[in-house]
Motif scaffolding. Structure first.
Motif, PDB file in Angstrom:
ATOM      1  N   GLU A 129       0.835  -1.207   0.000  1.00 35.93           N
ATOM      2  CA  GLU A 129       0.000   0.000   0.000  1.00 35.93           C
ATOM      3  C   GLU A 129       0.877   1.268   0.000  1.00 35.93           C
ATOM      4  O   GLU A 129       0.596   2.236  -0.704  1.00 35.93           O
ATOM      5  N   LEU A 130       1.966   1.216   0.746  1.00 39.07           N
ATOM      6  CA  LEU A 130       2.814   2.415   0.857  1.00 39.07           C
ATOM      7  C   LEU A 130       3.773   2.553  -0.316  1.00 39.07           C
ATOM      8  O   LEU A 130       4.035   3.647  -0.804  1.00 39.07           O
ATOM      9  N   PHE A 131       4.303   1.425  -0.792  1.00 39.47           N
ATOM     10  CA  PHE A 131       5.314   1.465  -1.856  1.00 39.47           C
ATOM     11  C   PHE A 131       4.665   1.659  -3.225  1.00 39.47           C
ATOM     12  O   PHE A 131       5.254   2.245  -4.125  1.00 39.47           O
ATOM     13  N   GLY A 132       3.453   1.115  -3.391  1.00 42.52           N
ATOM     14  CA  GLY A 132       2.763   1.250  -4.677  1.00 42.52           C
ATOM     15  C   GLY A 132       2.765  -0.019  -5.495  1.00 42.52           C
ATOM     16  O   GLY A 132       2.153  -0.068  -6.568  1.00 42.52           O
ATOM     17  N   ALA A 133       3.440  -1.058  -5.029  1.00 43.87           N
ATOM     18  CA  ALA A 133       3.438  -2.364  -5.704  1.00 43.87           C
ATOM     19  C   ALA A 133       3.920  -3.420  -4.724  1.00 43.87           C
ATOM     20  O   ALA A 133       4.577  -3.096  -3.723  1.00 43.87           O
ATOM     21  N   GLY A 186       2.031   5.116  -4.573  1.00 40.09           N
ATOM     22  CA  GLY A 186       2.149   4.687  -3.183  1.00 40.09           C
ATOM     23  C   GLY A 186       2.063   5.905  -2.279  1.00 40.09           C
ATOM     24  O   GLY A 186       1.527   6.953  -2.662  1.00 40.09           O
ATOM     25  N   ARG A 187       2.634   5.744  -1.094  1.00 41.89           N
ATOM     26  CA  ARG A 187       2.662   6.891  -0.158  1.00 41.89           C
ATOM     27  C   ARG A 187       4.091   7.035   0.371  1.00 41.89           C
ATOM     28  O   ARG A 187       4.372   6.699   1.525  1.00 41.89           O
ATOM     29  N   PRO A 188       4.997   7.476  -0.512  1.00 43.34           N
ATOM     30  CA  PRO A 188       6.420   7.480  -0.129  1.00 43.34           C
ATOM     31  C   PRO A 188       6.705   8.293   1.126  1.00 43.34           C
ATOM     32  O   PRO A 188       7.613   7.948   1.890  1.00 43.34           O
ATOM     33  N   ALA A 189       5.940   9.363   1.348  1.00 45.89           N
ATOM     34  CA  ALA A 189       6.227  10.205   2.516  1.00 45.89           C
ATOM     35  C   ALA A 189       5.959   9.461   3.821  1.00 45.89           C
ATOM     36  O   ALA A 189       6.423   9.866   4.891  1.00 45.89           O
ATOM     37  N   SER A 190       5.210   8.352   3.746  1.00 42.52           N
ATOM     38  CA  SER A 190       4.932   7.588   4.968  1.00 42.52           C
ATOM     39  C   SER A 190       6.120   6.732   5.401  1.00 42.52           C
ATOM     40  O   SER A 190       6.122   6.186   6.503  1.00 42.52           O
TER      41      SER A 190
END
Ligand code: COA
Length: 280
Positions: A156-160, A266-270
């Protein structure tokens, strides 16, 4: 000079180049690339000597990461880096990967800009140098690592999905697989690698400051090395604050860059810390 696909026999040549540049990768990292991307890693060879390298790794055909762009100092400024990069782009275009990403050093950035990559965000490498014997006491055992939940959280955070990589990190350095859980759910997790000159923490992720700190403390006590590195998202103030508080110092800036559509962000800032610039 011959530009060709990299094979296992080129690993010592690749390792020589990353050592010359003061990078932390080991033979295990090169094998990780070749195992996951056997047709997508390239070398420039000069009479049997590896003069340059570039790797790719695909994440579910959502996006690919370009890494290990290295040219022997003796051969720089002759267009080898550009040729290697063009080859990786051609390979990924042929594989119909719409999004290419990388984390650029200041030396590499002009090359990528020339080939259409644009800035996405900034990452800072932090280093801790400590003398033997300054390790904090071992933390209490954290219990079972809920791998599947961590993989879904990471996706979910990385995007894949990159569980294939996280599994390989776990297999090589199980002591650096850390999870802080509540009610069986991960509040924070990390993996790590034993590099050439330092132990490397990443990815490192937490839902709260307390969980992030616990993960960092665990890593500090589980590592026996004197040099530790972490690639922290610059916008993640939690990671930045904790690294400063535990004596890490910023050492160099990397720019995350992207070419093509950027749908799976994704949510890289997380992330407090990425896995590494060569993997994302
Ligand atoms: C970054 C790196 C890979 C570049 O490799 P390189 O082979 O020197 O790259 P190139 O020769 O293609 O391009 C470098 C410069 O030489 C110029 N150049 C290319 N061909 C040339 C030629 N025949 N004659 C003179 N200059 C030339 C390019 O225009 C470029 O100049 P610019 O930066 O002003 O645009 C290399 O410096 C390196 O290994 N650095 C250390 C590791 C690193 O930081 N890697 C990047 C990771 S993101």
């Amino acid at each position: 000079m011959r530009l060709r696909v990299m094979t296992e026999r080129d690993v010592p040549g690749g390792l020589r180049l990353n050592t010359l540049s003061g990078w932390n990768q080991t033979a295990a990292d090169w094998h990780r690339f070749l195992c996951n991307s056997p047709r997508g890693c390239f070398v420039m060879e000069n009479h049997g000597k590896v003069a340059g390298t570039a790797t790719t790794i695909c994440y579910e055909n959502r996006f690919a990461w370009i890494g290990m762009v290295l040219v022997d100092p003796e051969y720089r400024n002759q267009g080898i880096g550009t040729q290697l990069l063009k080859k990786t782009i051609e390979y990924l275009d042929d594989a119909r990967v719409a999004t290419m990403k990388l984390d650029a050093t200041p030396l590499g950035k002009p090359l990528y800009t020339n080939l259409g990559f644009v800035d996405e965000c900034e990452i800072e490498r932090w280093i801790l140098k400590r003398s033997a014997g300054t390790r904090p006491a071992l933390c209490a055992p954290l219990g079972e690592i809920p791998m599947e939940q961590i993989f879904r959280f990471d996706e979910e955070l990385f995007g894949a999905d990159r569980s294939f990589l996280l599994r390989s990190l776990f297999a090589e350095a199980p002591e650096f697989a850390i999870a802080v859980c509540e009610g069986g759910l991960p509040l924070g997790y990390a993996f790590g690698r034993c590099g050439l000159f330092a132990d490397h923490l990443g990815p490192w992720m937490a839902r709260s400051r307390a969980a992030a700190e616990k993960v960092l403390q665990e890593f500090l006590s589980r590592s026996s090395r004197e040099t530790l590195i972490v690639d922290c998202m610059k916008s993640n103030s939690m990671g930045v604050e904790l690294l400063s508080a535990y004596g890490f110092a910023p050492s160099r800036l990397l720019t995350r860059m992207v070419r093509g559509s950027n749908v799976y962000r994704g949510r890289p800032a997380s992330f407090c810390a990425i896995l590494g610039p060569e993997f994302g």
